[in-house]
Design a protein around this motif. Structure first.
Motif, PDB file in Angstrom:
ATOM      1  N   CYS A  41       0.831  -1.214   0.000  1.00 10.39           N
ATOM      2  CA  CYS A  41       0.000   0.000   0.000  1.00 10.39           C
ATOM      3  C   CYS A  41       0.864   1.262   0.000  1.00 10.39           C
ATOM      4  N   LEU A  42       0.460   2.234  -0.808  1.00 10.06           N
ATOM      5  CA  LEU A  42       1.196   3.501  -0.941  1.00 10.06           C
ATOM      6  C   LEU A  42       0.536   4.634  -0.160  1.00 10.06           C
ATOM      7  N   PHE A  43      -0.532   4.362   0.511  1.00 10.07           N
ATOM      8  CA  PHE A  43      -1.278   5.390   1.256  1.00 10.07           C
ATOM      9  C   PHE A  43      -1.763   6.501   0.317  1.00 10.07           C
ATOM     10  N   CYS A  44      -2.230   6.086  -0.855  1.00  9.95           N
ATOM     11  CA  CYS A  44      -2.620   7.075  -1.853  1.00  9.95           C
ATOM     12  C   CYS A  44      -4.013   7.623  -1.594  1.00  9.95           C
ATOM     13  N   SER A  46      -6.936   6.353  -2.687  1.00  3.35           N
ATOM     14  CA  SER A  46      -7.958   6.024  -3.701  1.00  3.35           C
ATOM     15  C   SER A  46      -9.090   5.205  -3.098  1.00  3.35           C
ATOM     16  N   PHE A  60      -9.661   3.013   4.949  1.00  5.56           N
ATOM     17  CA  PHE A  60      -8.647   1.952   5.014  1.00  5.56           C
ATOM     18  C   PHE A  60      -7.235   2.531   5.073  1.00  5.56           C
ATOM     19  N   ARG A  61      -7.002   3.609   4.334  1.00  5.26           N
ATOM     20  CA  ARG A  61      -5.667   4.203   4.333  1.00  5.26           C
ATOM     21  C   ARG A  61      -5.236   4.549   5.759  1.00  5.26           C
ATOM     22  N   CYS A  92      -7.427   0.303  -6.467  1.00  3.08           N
ATOM     23  CA  CYS A  92      -6.112   0.355  -5.811  1.00  3.08           C
ATOM     24  C   CYS A  92      -4.963   0.195  -6.824  1.00  3.08           C
ATOM     25  N   PRO A  93      -4.034   1.169  -6.888  1.00  4.52           N
ATOM     26  CA  PRO A  93      -2.943   1.083  -7.864  1.00  4.52           C
ATOM     27  C   PRO A  93      -1.952  -0.040  -7.556  1.00  4.52           C
ATOM     28  N   VAL A  96      -4.039  -4.006  -3.983  1.00  6.12           N
ATOM     29  CA  VAL A  96      -4.247  -4.588  -2.657  1.00  6.12           C
ATOM     30  C   VAL A  96      -5.678  -5.127  -2.600  1.00  6.12           C
TER      31      VAL A  96
HETATM   32  S1  SF4 Z   1      -5.947   2.435  -2.793  1.00  2.74           S
HETATM   33 FE1  SF4 Z   1      -4.447   0.814  -2.345  1.00  2.74          FE
HETATM   34  S2  SF4 Z   1      -2.486   1.905  -2.239  1.00  2.74           S
HETATM   35 FE2  SF4 Z   1      -4.067   3.467  -2.118  1.00  2.74          FE
HETATM   36  S3  SF4 Z   1      -4.358   3.739   0.099  1.00  2.74           S
HETATM   37 FE3  SF4 Z   1      -5.869   2.228  -0.586  1.00  2.74          FE
HETATM   38  S4  SF4 Z   1      -4.870   0.248  -0.224  1.00  2.74           S
HETATM   39 FE4  SF4 Z   1      -3.277   1.800  -0.163  1.00  2.74          FE
END
Ligand code: SF4
Ligand SMILES: Cc1cc2nc3c(=O)[nH]c(=O)nc-3n(C[C@H](O)[C@H](O)[C@H](O)COP(=O)(O)OP(=O)(O)OC[C@H]3O[C@@H](n4cnc5c(N)ncnc54)[C@H](O)[C@@H]3O)c2cc1C
Ligand code: SF4
Ligand code: SF4
Lengths: 113, 356
Positions: A41-44, A46, A60-61, A92-93, A96
């Protein structure tokens, strides 16, 4: 989080500081054992932006971040609103499987430790 | 000693290459194979430049020694004239040639000059808040490369594996406080590569990377970052470490803001690794300026035709390649060296035509 004694606009006790020396990441590690993929996970954000329950507080982030820092107090309220609909996993990019992670987390939060 | 260039009709021509790093050596090899006389000047005792100091190379963690050996082997096979322990102190135009003066006072004339003077590491002691040079367990990424050999024994603490290691990204880069506004480009991936190597040596060690932005620009770099997260459990925390202090037991306590959490964070580590940036080689910069070479904002050499002819300089007959033109990886420096050699050949061919 609203501080308990913010009457004067500041707090005299307690600290906002994250102390990694005292962080307990055991829950994080147990969840990683079940669903290793979410370490990517990149904590983006999305997932939260697209989330069906995003306006109900599902994030979730932030839950992942707290878990990684060893903070478990808010996890329940941050994941309770999840409907396990799976919409987030479509965006999710890092691919995940968020629904599966949240599902397992929910179970673990309700299991006795 | 003088050789005939394949394209050459008139007098034999000779090129000086300043710097025997990967860029200079690649250029010299290309020129030599085309039949041009080359002399490579190197101030160090041995060729290879910074590559000599690295343990394993990103993105595949290939041993640096193997790459260096291959390069050296080719240099000796091609019988490149290499003048080690010879620093170039000045380059001055002399008729249609250039006079190279070494620090020993020796002077020689050449038809063209290729500068491959590379970079120098940012001096981490200038960021006083990190205590480099004062606290023993605050080291630089370059210092860490040396400790990573021999199974990482250079990182054990009183004979036991380290518990936790933290990396600080952008030390001496992207920082107006030290006068370097630019990104050094290779330190992010270096930090990821080194984090993985530490985990390989010490699987139980916790590794934290404190970054402002993660810049995984090259082929295979993003994949390496993902591997660091997924396979090795490296923790990436967005926030710039603001200060470090040494504890009574020699460990280092650091403070930062965990900007994704929006809260301050504190951690004690066994080693604090500063990912130092690249600066232009200051001494070469001085004489290059008196020769009339233009440098860009950051002080690296820049071409007047940076898109189509990146190896040119503002002085006709003087060319550049490698990290002296800006932060670059090894494959980039090698490509630049080879490309610059072609520009030199074109220049020599024209000169040859004109001379007839
Ligand atoms: S979309 Fe994927 S990468 Fe982005 S915060 Fe959520 S789990 Fe993490
Ligand atoms: C910590 C760190 C780790 C890195 N790891 C990797 C990696 O894993 N993979 C990768 O692809 N890249 C890596 N790099 C980048 C790599 O080091 C550079 O791309 C490469 O060294 C640039 O080669 P160069 O020949 O241009 O310069 P340099 O390697 O700096 O060589 C320049 C040479 O010129 C000589 N010189 C300078 N001035 C004079 C003078 N006046 N007279 C004579 N000689 C002179 C110097 O002594 C030196 O030998 C790393 C960089 C850093 C900072
Ligand atoms: S599975 Fe849960 S977190 Fe994902 S979009 Fe649906 S409600 Fe939101
Ligand atoms: S490559 Fe990364 S660590 Fe290096 S200066 Fe750029 S952003 Fe900072």
């Amino acid at each position: 989080m609203k501080p308990a004694n913010d009457k004067w606009g500041f707090r005299a006790e307690g600290s906002e500081q994250i102390n990694l020396d005292k962080a307990d990441s055991s829950l994080y590690r147990r969840l990683l054992n079940r669903e290793p993929g979410f370490a990517a996970c990149l904590f983006c954000g999305s997932c939260r932006a697209t989330c069906t329950s995003g306006n109900e507080g599902m994030n979730f982030r932030l839950a992942h971040l707290l878990l990684q820092r060893g903070e478990t107090a808010r996890l329940k309220s941050l994941t309770d609103p999840c409907l396990l609909c799976g919409k987030c996993t479509l965006v999710c990019p890092r691919n995940v499987n968020i629904r599966a992670v949240v599902y397992n987390l929910k179970i673990m939060l309700h299991e006795p430790f | 000693m003088y050789q005939h260039n394949r394209y050459q009709k008139g007098k034999p021509q000779q090129v000086a290459v300043v710097g025997a790093g990967v860029a200079g050596l690649s250029a010299a090899l290309t020129l030599k194979k085309q039949g041009v006389g080359v002399v490579v000047f190197e101030k160090d005792e041995s060729p290879g430049g910074h590559l000599q100091q690295w343990h394993a190379l990103f993105p595949d963690r290939e041993p640096a020694a193997g790459v260096l050996d291959l390069l050296k082997q080719e240099v000796s096979e091609q019988k490149i004239s290499l003048r080690t322990q010879t620093e170039v102190a000045a380059v001055t135009p002399s008729g249609d040639k250039f006079r190279i003066e070494t620090s020993q006072g020796e002077q020689n004339e050449f038809d063209a000059v290729l500068l491959a003077t590379g970079f120098q590491l940012f001096d981490a002691a200038r960021k006083e808040e990190y205590g480099y040079g004062i606290y023993q367990r605050v080291i630089t990424s370059a210092g860490l490369e040396q400790r990573l050999g021999h199974g990482g024994t250079g990182l054990t603490v009183n004979g036991r594996p380290p518990h936790r290691v933290a990396f600080v990204h952008c030390v001496g880069s992207r920082d107006e406080k030290v006068g370097n506004h630019y990104c050094s480009k290779v330190c992010c991936v270096t930090g990821v590569k080194q984090a993985i190597t530490i985990k390989e040596h010490f699987p139980q060690c916790e590794v934290l990377n404190f970054y402002m932005d993660l810049r995984m620009f090259g082929t295979g770099y993003e994949e390496l970052y993902r591997e660091a997260q997924e396979k090795w459990g490296v923790m990436f925390i967005r926030g710039r470490v603001s200060e470090a202090s040494q504890m009574y037991d020699g460990t280092i306590q650091l403070k930062a803001e965990d900007t994704l959490m929006g809260r301050p964070v504190r951690a004690t580590v066994d080693w604090l690794v500063l990912l130092v940036g690249m600066e232009p080689e200051k001494r070469a910069q001085l004489w290059a300026r008196s020769l009339g070479l233009r440098t860009g904002q950051a002080g690296f050499f820049s071409s007047p035709e940076k898109f189509l002819h990146p190896s040119l300089t503002t002085v006709n007959g003087v060319f550049t390649a490698g990290a002296c033109t800006g932060p670059a990886s090894i494959p980039e420096s090698v490509s630049q060296g080879r490309a610059a050699a072609i520009s030199v050949l074109e220049f020599l061919a024209k000169k040859d035509e004109a001379g007839k």
